[in-house]
Design a protein around this motif. Sequence first.
Motif, PDB file in Angstrom:
ATOM      1  N   MET A   1     -14.098   0.534   1.135  1.00 30.58           N
ATOM      2  CA  MET A   1     -12.774   0.971   0.692  1.00 30.58           C
ATOM      3  C   MET A   1     -11.748   0.676   1.786  1.00 30.58           C
ATOM      4  O   MET A   1     -12.018   0.891   2.966  1.00 30.58           O
ATOM      5  CB  MET A   1     -12.773   2.470   0.364  1.00 30.58           C
ATOM      6  CG  MET A   1     -11.417   2.988  -0.094  1.00 30.58           C
ATOM      7  SD  MET A   1     -11.451   4.730  -0.574  1.00 30.58           S
ATOM      8  CE  MET A   1     -12.416   4.608  -2.082  1.00 30.58           C
ATOM      9  N   LEU A   2     -10.593   0.215   1.368  1.00 27.60           N
ATOM     10  CA  LEU A   2      -9.521  -0.122   2.306  1.00 27.60           C
ATOM     11  C   LEU A   2      -8.474   0.986   2.295  1.00 27.60           C
ATOM     12  O   LEU A   2      -8.021   1.414   1.232  1.00 27.60           O
ATOM     13  CB  LEU A   2      -8.884  -1.450   1.906  1.00 27.60           C
ATOM     14  CG  LEU A   2      -7.777  -1.990   2.817  1.00 27.60           C
ATOM     15  CD1 LEU A   2      -8.361  -2.401   4.175  1.00 27.60           C
ATOM     16  CD2 LEU A   2      -7.084  -3.195   2.166  1.00 27.60           C
ATOM     17  N   ALA A   3      -8.104   1.464   3.475  1.00 30.18           N
ATOM     18  CA  ALA A   3      -7.001   2.417   3.575  1.00 30.18           C
ATOM     19  C   ALA A   3      -5.724   1.737   3.113  1.00 30.18           C
ATOM     20  O   ALA A   3      -5.524   0.542   3.376  1.00 30.18           O
ATOM     21  CB  ALA A   3      -6.857   2.897   5.021  1.00 30.18           C
ATOM     22  N   LEU A   4      -4.846   2.475   2.434  1.00 30.10           N
ATOM     23  CA  LEU A   4      -3.645   1.868   1.868  1.00 30.10           C
ATOM     24  C   LEU A   4      -2.378   2.608   2.299  1.00 30.10           C
ATOM     25  O   LEU A   4      -2.336   3.835   2.333  1.00 30.10           O
ATOM     26  CB  LEU A   4      -3.733   1.831   0.344  1.00 30.10           C
ATOM     27  CG  LEU A   4      -4.842   0.965  -0.256  1.00 30.10           C
ATOM     28  CD1 LEU A   4      -4.844   1.077  -1.779  1.00 30.10           C
ATOM     29  CD2 LEU A   4      -4.690  -0.492   0.169  1.00 30.10           C
ATOM     30  N   PHE A   5      -1.358   1.815   2.596  1.00 29.43           N
ATOM     31  CA  PHE A   5      -0.055   2.319   3.018  1.00 29.43           C
ATOM     32  C   PHE A   5       0.987   1.617   2.140  1.00 29.43           C
ATOM     33  O   PHE A   5       1.591   0.630   2.545  1.00 29.43           O
ATOM     34  CB  PHE A   5       0.156   1.976   4.502  1.00 29.43           C
ATOM     35  CG  PHE A   5       1.351   2.628   5.144  1.00 29.43           C
ATOM     36  CD1 PHE A   5       2.440   3.072   4.422  1.00 29.43           C
ATOM     37  CD2 PHE A   5       1.383   2.774   6.518  1.00 29.43           C
ATOM     38  CE1 PHE A   5       3.538   3.656   5.036  1.00 29.43           C
ATOM     39  CE2 PHE A   5       2.469   3.361   7.164  1.00 29.43           C
ATOM     40  CZ  PHE A   5       3.546   3.802   6.421  1.00 29.43           C
ATOM     41  N   PRO A   6       1.214   2.099   0.902  1.00 30.78           N
ATOM     42  CA  PRO A   6       2.150   1.425  -0.011  1.00 30.78           C
ATOM     43  C   PRO A   6       3.582   1.454   0.509  1.00 30.78           C
ATOM     44  O   PRO A   6       4.054   2.477   1.015  1.00 30.78           O
ATOM     45  CB  PRO A   6       2.033   2.244  -1.304  1.00 30.78           C
ATOM     46  CG  PRO A   6       0.724   2.961  -1.194  1.00 30.78           C
ATOM     47  CD  PRO A   6       0.552   3.254   0.259  1.00 30.78           C
ATOM     48  N   GLU A  83      -8.309  -3.076  -7.126  1.00 32.55           N
ATOM     49  CA  GLU A  83      -9.145  -2.866  -8.307  1.00 32.55           C
ATOM     50  C   GLU A  83      -9.149  -1.386  -8.711  1.00 32.55           C
ATOM     51  O   GLU A  83      -9.090  -1.058  -9.902  1.00 32.55           O
ATOM     52  CB  GLU A  83     -10.583  -3.332  -8.019  1.00 32.55           C
ATOM     53  CG  GLU A  83     -10.693  -4.785  -7.561  1.00 32.55           C
ATOM     54  CD  GLU A  83     -10.213  -5.786  -8.595  1.00 32.55           C
ATOM     55  OE1 GLU A  83     -10.111  -5.432  -9.785  1.00 32.55           O
ATOM     56  OE2 GLU A  83      -9.939  -6.945  -8.203  1.00 32.55           O
ATOM     57  N   ASP A  84      -9.230  -0.497  -7.724  1.00 29.48           N
ATOM     58  CA  ASP A  84      -9.204   0.947  -7.966  1.00 29.48           C
ATOM     59  C   ASP A  84      -8.354   1.597  -6.883  1.00 29.48           C
ATOM     60  O   ASP A  84      -8.521   1.295  -5.701  1.00 29.48           O
ATOM     61  CB  ASP A  84     -10.611   1.551  -7.927  1.00 29.48           C
ATOM     62  CG  ASP A  84     -11.532   0.929  -8.968  1.00 29.48           C
ATOM     63  OD1 ASP A  84     -11.332   1.203 -10.158  1.00 29.48           O
ATOM     64  OD2 ASP A  84     -12.442   0.177  -8.566  1.00 29.48           O
ATOM     65  N   PHE A  85      -7.432   2.469  -7.299  1.00 27.76           N
ATOM     66  CA  PHE A  85      -6.538   3.125  -6.350  1.00 27.76           C
ATOM     67  C   PHE A  85      -6.810   4.627  -6.342  1.00 27.76           C
ATOM     68  O   PHE A  85      -6.976   5.248  -7.391  1.00 27.76           O
ATOM     69  CB  PHE A  85      -5.080   2.874  -6.724  1.00 27.76           C
ATOM     70  CG  PHE A  85      -4.092   3.611  -5.852  1.00 27.76           C
ATOM     71  CD1 PHE A  85      -3.800   3.147  -4.582  1.00 27.76           C
ATOM     72  CD2 PHE A  85      -3.468   4.767  -6.306  1.00 27.76           C
ATOM     73  CE1 PHE A  85      -2.903   3.825  -3.768  1.00 27.76           C
ATOM     74  CE2 PHE A  85      -2.568   5.450  -5.499  1.00 27.76           C
ATOM     75  CZ  PHE A  85      -2.283   4.980  -4.233  1.00 27.76           C
ATOM     76  N   TYR A  86      -6.837   5.204  -5.141  1.00 25.20           N
ATOM     77  CA  TYR A  86      -7.052   6.636  -4.983  1.00 25.20           C
ATOM     78  C   TYR A  86      -5.928   7.197  -4.109  1.00 25.20           C
ATOM     79  O   TYR A  86      -5.669   6.668  -3.018  1.00 25.20           O
ATOM     80  CB  TYR A  86      -8.406   6.913  -4.324  1.00 25.20           C
ATOM     81  CG  TYR A  86      -9.559   6.285  -5.063  1.00 25.20           C
ATOM     82  CD1 TYR A  86     -10.129   6.909  -6.173  1.00 25.20           C
ATOM     83  CD2 TYR A  86     -10.064   5.043  -4.669  1.00 25.20           C
ATOM     84  CE1 TYR A  86     -11.180   6.318  -6.868  1.00 25.20           C
ATOM     85  CE2 TYR A  86     -11.109   4.443  -5.355  1.00 25.20           C
ATOM     86  CZ  TYR A  86     -11.655   5.084  -6.450  1.00 25.20           C
ATOM     87  OH  TYR A  86     -12.698   4.483  -7.142  1.00 25.20           O
ATOM     88  N   LYS A  87      -5.265   8.230  -4.604  1.00 23.19           N
ATOM     89  CA  LYS A  87      -4.153   8.808  -3.858  1.00 23.19           C
ATOM     90  C   LYS A  87      -4.613   9.319  -2.500  1.00 23.19           C
ATOM     91  O   LYS A  87      -3.818   9.381  -1.561  1.00 23.19           O
ATOM     92  CB  LYS A  87      -3.501   9.934  -4.662  1.00 23.19           C
ATOM     93  CG  LYS A  87      -2.722   9.451  -5.875  1.00 23.19           C
ATOM     94  CD  LYS A  87      -2.006  10.594  -6.567  1.00 23.19           C
ATOM     95  CE  LYS A  87      -1.195  10.091  -7.754  1.00 23.19           C
ATOM     96  NZ  LYS A  87      -0.483  11.204  -8.452  1.00 23.19           N
ATOM     97  N   GLN A  88      -5.876   9.693  -2.422  1.00 24.57           N
ATOM     98  CA  GLN A  88      -6.453  10.086  -1.135  1.00 24.57           C
ATOM     99  C   GLN A  88      -7.831   9.448  -0.989  1.00 24.57           C
ATOM    100  O   GLN A  88      -8.676   9.573  -1.882  1.00 24.57           O
ATOM    101  CB  GLN A  88      -6.589  11.606  -1.018  1.00 24.57           C
ATOM    102  CG  GLN A  88      -5.284  12.331  -0.745  1.00 24.57           C
ATOM    103  CD  GLN A  88      -5.485  13.808  -0.479  1.00 24.57           C
ATOM    104  OE1 GLN A  88      -5.457  14.614  -1.403  1.00 24.57           O
ATOM    105  NE2 GLN A  88      -5.696  14.162   0.783  1.00 24.57           N
ATOM    106  N   ALA A  89      -8.020   8.725   0.111  1.00 28.53           N
ATOM    107  CA  ALA A  89      -9.353   8.202   0.415  1.00 28.53           C
ATOM    108  C   ALA A  89     -10.265   9.386   0.716  1.00 28.53           C
ATOM    109  O   ALA A  89      -9.791  10.450   1.133  1.00 28.53           O
ATOM    110  CB  ALA A  89      -9.277   7.251   1.605  1.00 28.53           C
ATOM    111  N   PRO A  90     -11.574   9.249   0.505  1.00 30.91           N
ATOM    112  CA  PRO A  90     -12.510  10.361   0.732  1.00 30.91           C
ATOM    113  C   PRO A  90     -12.357  10.985   2.121  1.00 30.91           C
ATOM    114  O   PRO A  90     -12.485  10.299   3.139  1.00 30.91           O
ATOM    115  CB  PRO A  90     -13.878   9.697   0.578  1.00 30.91           C
ATOM    116  CG  PRO A  90     -13.632   8.558  -0.363  1.00 30.91           C
ATOM    117  CD  PRO A  90     -12.270   8.045   0.011  1.00 30.91           C
ATOM    118  N   GLY A  96      -6.303   5.211  -0.494  1.00 29.60           N
ATOM    119  CA  GLY A  96      -7.304   4.162  -0.298  1.00 29.60           C
ATOM    120  C   GLY A  96      -7.590   3.461  -1.607  1.00 29.60           C
ATOM    121  O   GLY A  96      -7.129   3.894  -2.674  1.00 29.60           O
ATOM    122  N   GLY A  97      -8.316   2.388  -1.541  1.00 29.99           N
ATOM    123  CA  GLY A  97      -8.629   1.665  -2.762  1.00 29.99           C
ATOM    124  C   GLY A  97      -9.725   0.651  -2.574  1.00 29.99           C
ATOM    125  O   GLY A  97      -9.991   0.194  -1.452  1.00 29.99           O
TER     126      GLY A  97
END
Length: 211
Positions: A1-6, A83-90, A96-97
């Motif tokens: 999973m990649l951390a995301l900073f939109p 492919e899949d976006f999560y408002k909070q990574a685990p 993350g996504g």
Amino acid sequence: MLALFPLQLVVYPGERLALHIFEERYQQLVKDCETDEITFGVPTYIDKKLEYGTEVQLKKVEKRYKDGQSDIVCTGKRIFKIEDFYKQAPGKLYAGGNVTFLENNLNSDASLQEELLQHINELYYELQIEDPPQFKLPLTSYKVAHKIGLALSQEYHLLTLPKELDRLQYLVGHLKVTIPVVREMNRTKEVIQMNGHFKNFDPLDFEDFEL
């Protein structure tokens, strides 16, 4: 999973990105980048959705503030599609996504690069920009994309093109449309500025004129 900073911007591979970090979730992200040497993604928020973005790597924390904020410098690496976006990574505050990294076909064309450079110089001339950016061959689309007046939607479209040849052609096409518009705006400005001034017209020759 990649951390995301939109963000509402486009980052290209190889680009230097400077960010001021103030939210607690991204303070946590910067800490994880330092301690665990992870990368993170900057997906472009556009049209109220997230789909494509660029993986970036933290290069330097330029300044740290007492309240946890910081100024950081990152470098763009690879383009991805979410492919899949999560408002909070685990277990994290930040998003993350699951992503797919896209292949980047770097095959280019020297004549197309030369044409692009010619149009860029022409644009800067028409805009009468003092001390414009200087570009030299060989030229890449990512290097000039932020410097020729693309709208966010156009920068984003460029991000989704997997072939350098297509990106160069897209930029050339943009400039072929933009330069005549700028030239006409300059002409209009000159006409407006002339309004109310004394005008010196060349005499017209009516010898061969017939009704």
